[in-house]
Design a protein around this motif. Structure first.
Motif, PDB file in Angstrom:
ATOM      1  N   SER A  97      41.470  45.586  42.242  1.00 31.37           N
ATOM      2  CA  SER A  97      42.299  46.507  41.488  1.00 31.37           C
ATOM      3  C   SER A  97      41.595  47.850  41.360  1.00 31.37           C
ATOM      4  CB  SER A  97      42.599  45.925  40.097  1.00 31.37           C
ATOM      5  OG  SER A  97      41.400  45.738  39.372  1.00 31.37           O
ATOM      6  N   PRO A  98      42.332  48.943  41.316  1.00 33.37           N
ATOM      7  CA  PRO A  98      43.771  48.980  41.571  1.00 33.37           C
ATOM      8  C   PRO A  98      44.077  48.827  43.052  1.00 33.37           C
ATOM      9  CG  PRO A  98      42.937  51.195  41.347  1.00 33.37           C
ATOM     10  CD  PRO A  98      41.769  50.281  41.093  1.00 33.37           C
ATOM     11  N   GLN A  99      45.303  48.588  43.388  1.00 34.75           N
ATOM     12  CA  GLN A  99      45.698  48.455  44.786  1.00 34.75           C
ATOM     13  C   GLN A  99      45.785  49.832  45.442  1.00 34.75           C
ATOM     14  OE1 GLN A  99      49.214  46.135  45.341  1.00 34.75           O
ATOM     15  NE2 GLN A  99      49.102  46.199  47.580  1.00 34.75           N
ATOM     16  N   GLU A 157      40.541  39.197  43.840  1.00 32.71           N
ATOM     17  CA  GLU A 157      41.569  40.130  43.374  1.00 32.71           C
ATOM     18  C   GLU A 157      40.949  41.513  43.245  1.00 32.71           C
ATOM     19  OE1 GLU A 157      44.582  37.237  43.127  1.00 32.71           O
ATOM     20  OE2 GLU A 157      44.716  39.414  42.843  1.00 32.71           O
ATOM     21  N   THR A 189      41.770  48.240  48.215  1.00 35.03           N
ATOM     22  CA  THR A 189      42.182  49.383  47.396  1.00 35.03           C
ATOM     23  C   THR A 189      42.346  50.575  48.308  1.00 35.03           C
ATOM     24  OG1 THR A 189      41.064  48.642  45.382  1.00 35.03           O
ATOM     25  CG2 THR A 189      41.493  51.006  45.595  1.00 35.03           C
TER      26      THR A 189
END
Lengths: 111, 113
Positions: free
Chosen positions: B7-9, B5, B107
């Motif tokens: 973050s941020p995208q 995962e 990102t």
């Protein structure tokens, strides 16, 4: 001094007309990968070869096939391209599952 | 299935600011890579981290691998417009054999002049 070379850089094909993308490497790496990348998304693994052993991802459509005639070359065959198959196709190589070296990609357009 | 995962995208900041991008997983990776990708090009490897707690610096970029080898961060100091691009983390599993690298979703970084 490109080490992973993809041809062509841009490919336009007709809906349903088979198309082949090619990848060659001068690194003598035993693993070669094909990834599909759609706009603003991360690369998605389609399949990879570990030497001659072919490993298909579970969600890769049957429409996508691959060949690796020798260590240096790998091909991606799309048997009947649909509009949804338009994407950047990336070839990469690595030694085992360590860092990957990517080609510049082939941008596929389906008309 | 190993998942990463990021973050941020999306991140848009002004030139000169600092930023940090995160890459997290519940799985342990034997190594983790960071790539930068520009539009229309393939990803280019920035760094590989292997040892838990490892910190690597590449000019204004600082990469850290978590102690448990489940997460990583990329810190950019004094960002410049040339840093704009898609930053991808990818992990290689442990054990024998070769599985495809697992990629995070990336990102998208924009540095405004």
């Amino acid at each position: 001094d490109a080490m992973v070379i993809q041809n062509p850089r841009y490919q336009v094909t007709q809906f349903g007309k088979p198309v082949t993308l090619s990848c060659s490497q001068t690194l003598n790496h035993n693993v070669m990968y094909w990834y599909q990348q759609k706009s603003s998304q991360a690369p998605k693994l389609l399949f990879h070869y570990y030497d001659k052993d072919f490993n298909n991802e579970a969600d890769t459509p049957d429409n996508f096939q691959s060949r690796r005639p020798n260590t240096s070359f790998c091909f991606l065959d799309i048997r009947s391209p649909g509009l949804g198959d338009a994407a950047m196709y990336l070839c990469a190589t690595s030694v085992m599952n360590t860092e990957a070296f990517f080609g510049q990609g082939t941008r596929l357009t389906v008309v | 299935t190993q998942l990463l995962e990021q973050s941020p995208q999306f991140l848009s900041i002004q030139e000169g600011e600092n930023l940090t991008v995160y890459c997290n997983s519940s799985s342990v990776f034997s190594s983790l890579q960071w790539y930068r990708q520009e539009p229309g090009e393939g990803p280019v490897l920035l760094v590989t981290v292997v040892t838990g707690g490892e910190v690597k610096k590449l000019k204004r970029l600082t990469f850290q691998f978590g102690d448990a080898r489940k997460d990583s961060s990329l810190h950019i100091t004094a960002a410049q417009p040339g840093d704009t691009g898609l930053y991808l983390c990818a992990g290689g599993g442990g054990g024998g054999g070769a599985d495809g690298l697992t990629f995070g979703k990336g990102t998208h970084l924009i540095i405004q002049p």
